[in-house]
Each structure stands twice: as structure tokens, then as C-alpha cells.
Design an enzyme around this catalytic site. Structure first.
Site, PDB file in Angstrom:
ATOM      1  N   GLY A  60     -13.609 -67.830 -80.317  1.00 27.90           N
ATOM      2  CA  GLY A  60     -13.352 -67.079 -81.543  1.00 27.90           C
ATOM      3  C   GLY A  60     -13.738 -67.853 -82.787  1.00 27.90           C
ATOM      4  O   GLY A  60     -13.140 -67.674 -83.856  1.00 27.90           O
ATOM      5  N   ALA A  61     -14.726 -68.752 -82.644  1.00 31.66           N
ATOM      6  CA  ALA A  61     -15.275 -69.507 -83.786  1.00 31.66           C
ATOM      7  C   ALA A  61     -14.240 -70.398 -84.458  1.00 31.66           C
ATOM      8  O   ALA A  61     -14.390 -70.746 -85.620  1.00 31.66           O
ATOM      9  CB  ALA A  61     -15.906 -68.553 -84.812  1.00 31.66           C
TER      10      ALA A  61
ATOM     11  N   SER B 218     -17.321 -70.196 -75.640  1.00 37.99           N
ATOM     12  CA  SER B 218     -17.675 -70.283 -77.052  1.00 37.99           C
ATOM     13  C   SER B 218     -16.923 -71.452 -77.710  1.00 37.99           C
ATOM     14  O   SER B 218     -17.038 -72.580 -77.247  1.00 37.99           O
ATOM     15  CB  SER B 218     -17.403 -68.948 -77.743  1.00 37.99           C
ATOM     16  N   ALA B 219     -16.129 -71.185 -78.751  1.00 43.36           N
ATOM     17  CA  ALA B 219     -15.333 -72.275 -79.327  1.00 43.36           C
ATOM     18  C   ALA B 219     -14.391 -72.865 -78.288  1.00 43.36           C
ATOM     19  O   ALA B 219     -14.043 -74.050 -78.345  1.00 43.36           O
ATOM     20  CB  ALA B 219     -14.542 -71.771 -80.530  1.00 43.36           C
TER      21      ALA B 219
ATOM     22  N   ASP C 142     -27.313 -65.505 -75.710  1.00 45.97           N
ATOM     23  CA  ASP C 142     -26.102 -65.856 -76.458  1.00 45.97           C
ATOM     24  C   ASP C 142     -26.267 -65.675 -77.962  1.00 45.97           C
ATOM     25  O   ASP C 142     -25.322 -65.317 -78.667  1.00 45.97           O
ATOM     26  CB  ASP C 142     -25.734 -67.329 -76.191  1.00 45.97           C
TER      27      ASP C 142
ATOM     28  N   HIS D 147     -23.532 -62.915 -76.075  1.00 44.92           N
ATOM     29  CA  HIS D 147     -22.421 -63.856 -76.173  1.00 44.92           C
ATOM     30  C   HIS D 147     -21.130 -63.176 -75.718  1.00 44.92           C
ATOM     31  O   HIS D 147     -20.829 -62.053 -76.110  1.00 44.92           O
ATOM     32  CB  HIS D 147     -22.298 -64.312 -77.625  1.00 44.92           C
TER      33      HIS D 147
END
Length: 552
Positions: A125-126, A212-213, A337, A452
Site C-alpha cells: 500500500g505504498a 509491494s511495500a 507491475d 501490480h
């Protein structure tokens, strides 16, 4: 009338439920917890615990501390609040500061399980959004661990950690060093290591995995000296510590912007003021500018992320891989992605009726290369358009944009991390994959591959839990991924464990830097080597040879 077979099935279910193997109330360091026991198949159950505190409600911009405990038996049957964060439109705040809770799924057969492998998931979630349960549709949560636990015979754990301003704001000094979200992750992993034996888990066989994150977080956790001896294996999906968005290089500047927005000073009193300010206001002040263009890509707006703090991360990530020398590690990416970023920066990518101007590709190449200057930007443009010819099709132009963002933001950093882990490994094994199952989004172009986060639905078994939403081929992908992931958690080798796999997945360094291409029709041709070596060479050698441009 009910058929004879139906009577027998019903009787078996009744008898199975009556004799369900279940942990019942479980003792933890904070007190007793009671979850739910769910029947998931013939003589198969899953004990489900939701909302167990692994730390006290955290102090604002401070490290987590142990939970003081509770009296009686805690009913662990509902997900707790996500950590305070922006909503999806960045117009309001959701969640709570009291958010450090975890969830556990324990598979059971005819007897209570013991000494199971443990898989701890870290969401993406960045570093701005996310929760332990994930997105929800009709009470069907993305990160529900039941399918993976049942099918792979592993314990699955998910947990919350602080995100956004409250999780990653850093003053750049000792006042507020930052990395609070990473410390929360560490606290959850430590809690699991200390307590999971009482749930039937093996604390010496702990795998962390994330996307991701969350994938970058997995990488940070295994290279940090703070986790020495706790983590046996790790899986990073579409994110590593070397990604350009994974480290904040100028955290003080961003902290001062947030301070000014909420009316705090930017001198020595800044952190004390931020700690006393309404946390919703501080969270809102850390929002990302969602508008972007080819010349100002959204990647450059992601400023709230981990920092080199001299404590959790004592140095640059690439210098810390020795700490993961004895940890088995899988790293992989989705083949497209970067599509999620590309469509924000250049919206025409998804519009079949609109062409993408060549000038946008040039502008994006220069913008992504800004750390090395205009000459590097033109070199990037030339590298990615070398095969265009004199009259490239619109499809070629659009795919080039996706390739460019995929390579720079995810794929090349992941390849670099694979080389670093393999080079530093002592007993740790290294595996590489590419996930290429095409996206199921109907509005995407026909040439679209895996976007992604497309992999998450398969890892968590959604084609099994919501079968009407998927085709049989999607259940094949989910079966393959759950088998590889849980075998790896059991043995450190994705091919060996309780689940059969379609293709033997070789180690990365065994012969020519091999990787596994994961999709619905896997065969021996799915084992490949030297993933996009030209792109890797360009970014790690040619691009890196340009001098760094220092900002004023």
C-alpha cells in the site's frame, strides 16, 4: 427425499463438527485468547483468531512497546481497526491509532496440530495504506488466511502496522527517527516468535512474505540486525528494499511540509508540536498528490517511506544483505507491475480510442532518469525505443511505457536484490520468479499481462473461496502458488513439502540465473533464465555510470 449419499455426508459433517480438533482458549504472554473453529472440509477445520494485540496502543511517532495484558479470556473473533490512514481518495482519514493487532489461522485435522511452519504476511500500500485483512467485498477479505492454511498445512498470520505520516514521518534526527511502521512489523514478528508454539506453530520455522511495500518490508526485516535468529525464510512479491520508492532520501523536507500544513514550527519544536496535533490532521497532511503527468510521474510523490536511521537500518540496504546469509529467499515480480503507475502518469495507456504520443515516452524517460540528468534521460529513451523502427504502432508505444515503469520501479531492483542475496548466501537459498497470468480486468488492453497486485488473489486462494468469480484455469494458478509458497515455508525448497507442484523450480544461481514463469499452463518451458538481462544491464551499468545530479 435426501439421497443415501447425502445422508452419509450430512452425518459425517455432524460427527466431524462434534469431534472438531480445536485449540480452544490459548495462553499468550498477554493473557488467554479464544477464537473460532471453522469446518472447512471433511474432518478438516481451521482455528481462526482475529484481533490479538501484539503491542500496546502506540505513542505518536514512537516505537511500539509491549502490551500490558488483560484479565479473563479475550474474544479474538473480529478484525480490529486498521491503523490511521487516508481513504482511497485521500479526502478523509479512516482507522485508529489503537491498531497493533494480528490474526492467526491454524489448520486442524482429526487431531490438534503441532510444530507447523508459520507464514507471516506483510501487506502493501505504498507505506500509505493497507490493513491486516485487506480489501473487503461482501465480507470476503483479500488477506483471509484460511485457504492457504488449510491447503498448505501452515499457520498463517497477518497484522497491522502504522502507515503514512504516523508510520513513516521522520525528522531526520533523534527527535523522530522514523521507521515506526518497520518497528511495528518487527514487534509483530517478535510476538509470533515468542507465542506461536502455543498455537501449534514452530517458532524456529518462520517465513515472512509480503507484496509491494510489504515485499520491500520483508526485505528490510531480513537485512536488519534487529531480527537476527527469528526469521528462517522470506518471500518478496513485487517489492524489495532497493526499489526507488522504498527509501526516503530527504525525510526532513517532507516532515517540515507536513508541519507547516498543520501549523507547527519547523525548528527544534517541530516534533513535539506534531505529537500534540490532531493525528487526523497530521495524517491528512501526508497525502500524496494524485495528479501526475509523463514529466512529473507519481513515483516522485511517494515521500513517506523507510529511512536509513542508523538503528533499524544501520546502512544502505545493499550493504546489509550479509544479515540474510542464512535466510532462504524468494523474490519475484509481475510481468507488467508498472502498469499501475503508467496508467496514472499517461492515462491513454488504457484507452483504445486514444493514441499515446511519442513525446510522452520521451518525457517519462527523462523524468524517471532525473537523478542522473538529461543525458541519462535521453539514453533511457533511446534504450527503450531502439526496436521501434521508423513507424511504431500505438500498441508498441503503450507497451514500451509499461515496460519502462515495470523495469525501473520493480523488476531491475528485484533482480539486483536476487544477485545480492545469492552472492552473500551461506546456507540461504535464492529463488526467482516472474508472475505472468494475464489480468482479469475487462477494461484493460488485450496485450495486458499481470498488473501490480494481481498475484495476491491467487496466493490467498480466492479462486477456491469465491469459485463463481473465476475459471478453472485460475484455480490452477492458485493451486500452484499456494503449493510453491507453503512447500517453501515447510522446507526452504518450493518443490519439496506436502503439496505437489507442476514444474521443478531451480535455485536462482544453480545454472544461468534461472527463474520460474508462473501462469495457468505451466510446463518444463516455464523454467527460464536471465530475466530481461538487457534492461538489468542498462539500469545497473549504463544508467548508473552517469554522474548523480545533486539537488539544491
Amino acid at each position: 427425499m435426501m439421497s443415501v449419499l447425502g445422508v452419509f455426508v450430512s452425518l459425517a459433517l455432524i460427527l466431524g463438527t462434534a469431534n472438531a480438533a480445536s485449540l480452544g482458549a490459548v495462553y499468550t504472554e498477554g493473557g488467554m485468547v479464544q477464537g473460532k473453529n471453522r469446518l472447512v472440509g471433511l474432518f478438516r477445520y481451521v482455528d481462526e483468531f482475529k484481533g490479538i494485540p501484539f503491542a500496546a496502543p502506540p505513542g505518536r511517532l514512537q516505537k511500539p512497546v509491549p502490551h500490558p495484558g488483560w484479565d479473563g479470556v479475550l474474544k479474538a473473533t473480529e478484525y480490529r481497526n486498521r491503523c490511521m490512514q487516508l481513504n482511497l481518495l485521500a479526502t478523509d482519514v479512516v482507522g485508529s491509532e489503537d491498531c497493533l493487532y494480528l490474526n492467526i489461522w491454524v489448520p486442524q485435522g482429526s487431531t490438534v496440530s503441532t510444530n507447523l511452519p508459520v507464514m507471516v504476511f506483510i501487506y502493501g500500500g505504498a507505506f500509505l495504506l493497507g490493513s491486516s485483512q485487506g480489501a473487503n467485498l461482501l465480507d470476503n477479505y483479500l488477506y483471509d488466511g484460511q485457504e492457504m492454511a488449510d491447503r498448505g498445512n501452515v499457520i498463517v498470520v497477518t497484522f497491522n502496522y502504522r502507515v503514512g505520516s504516523l508510520g513513516f514521518l521522520s525528522s531526520g534526527d533523534a527527535d523522530a527517527p522514523g521507521n515506526y511502521g518497520l518497528w511495528d512489523q518487527h514487534a509483530a514478528i517478535s510476538w509470533v516468535h515468542r507465542n506461536i508454539r502455543n498455537f501449534g506453530g514452530n517458532p524456529d520455522n518462520l517465513t515472512i512474505f509480503g507484496e509491494s511495500a510489504g515485499g520491500a518490508s520483508v526485505n528490510f526485516q531480513i537485512i536488519s540486525p534487529k531480527n537476527t535468529g527469528m526469521i528462517r525464510r522470506a518471500i518478496s512479491q513485487s517489492g524489495v528494499a532497493l526499489c526507488p520508492w522504498a527509501i526516503s532520501r530527504n525525510p526532513r523536507q517532507h516532515a517540515e511540509e507536513i508541519a507547516r500544513t498543520v501549523g507547527c514550527p519547523t525548528d527544534s519544536g517541530m516534533v513535539d508540536c506534531l505529537r500534540m496535533t490532531d493525528p487526523k490532521a497530521v495524517t491528512l497532511a501526508g497525502k500524496v498528490k494524485l495528479t501526475s503527468t509523463a514529466s512529473e510521474p507519481i513515483l516522485h510523490n511517494l515521500a513517506l517511506s523507510p529511512v536509513i536511521d542508523g538503528d533499524f537500518l544501520p546502512g544502505e540496504p545493499e550493504t546489509l544483505f550479509g544479515n540474510a546469509a542464512d535466510i532462504d529467499y524468494i523474490i519475484g515480480v509481475n510481468d507488467m507491475d508498472g502498469h499501475i503507475f503508467a496508467t496514472v502518469d499517461i492515462p491513454s495507456i488504457n484507452n483504445a480510442l486514444a493514441s499515446t504520443p511519442v513525446a510522452d515516452v520521451r518525457s517519462l524517460s527523462i523524468a524517471l532518469s532525473e537523478s542522473r540528468g538529461i543525458d541519462a534521460g535521453m539514453a533511457t529513451y533511446q534504450e527503450y525505443t531502439v526496436n521501434w523502427g521508423s513507424d511504431p504502432s500505438d500498441k508498441d508505444i503503450k507497451k514500451t511505457v509499461v515496460d519502462l515503469e515495470t523495469d525501473f520501479i520493480f523488476l531491475v531492483p528485484s533482480q539486483a536484490a536476487l544477485y545480492l542475496h545469492s552472492d552473500h548466501a551461506v546456507s540461504g537459498r535464492t529463488y526467482s520468479y516472474l508472475f505472468s497470468e494475464p489480468s482479469r480486468m475487462p477494461v484493460y488492453p488485450l496485450w495486458m499481462g499481470a498488473d501490480h497486485a494481481d498475484d495476491l488473489q491467487y496466493v490467498f486462494g480466492k479462486p477456491f473461496s469465491t469459485p463463481l468469480g473465476y475459471f478453472p484455469r485460475h484455480r490452477d494458478v492458485a493451486k500452484y502458488m499456494i503449493s510453491y509458497w507453503t512447500n517453501f515455508a515447510q522446507t526452504g525448497d518450493p518443490n519439496k513439502g506436502e503439496s505437489s507442484v507442476p514444474v521443478t523450480w531451480p535455485e536462482f544461481a544453480s545454472s544461468g540465473h534461472q527463474y520460474l514463469d508462473i501462469h495457468n499452463s505451466m510446463n518444463n518451458n516455464s523454467v527460464k533464465q536471465m530475466l530481461k538481462t538487457r534492461s538489468v544491464y542498462y539500469w545497473t551499468r549504463v544508467f548508473a555510470s552517469f554522474p548523480v545530479i545533486k539537488k539544491n
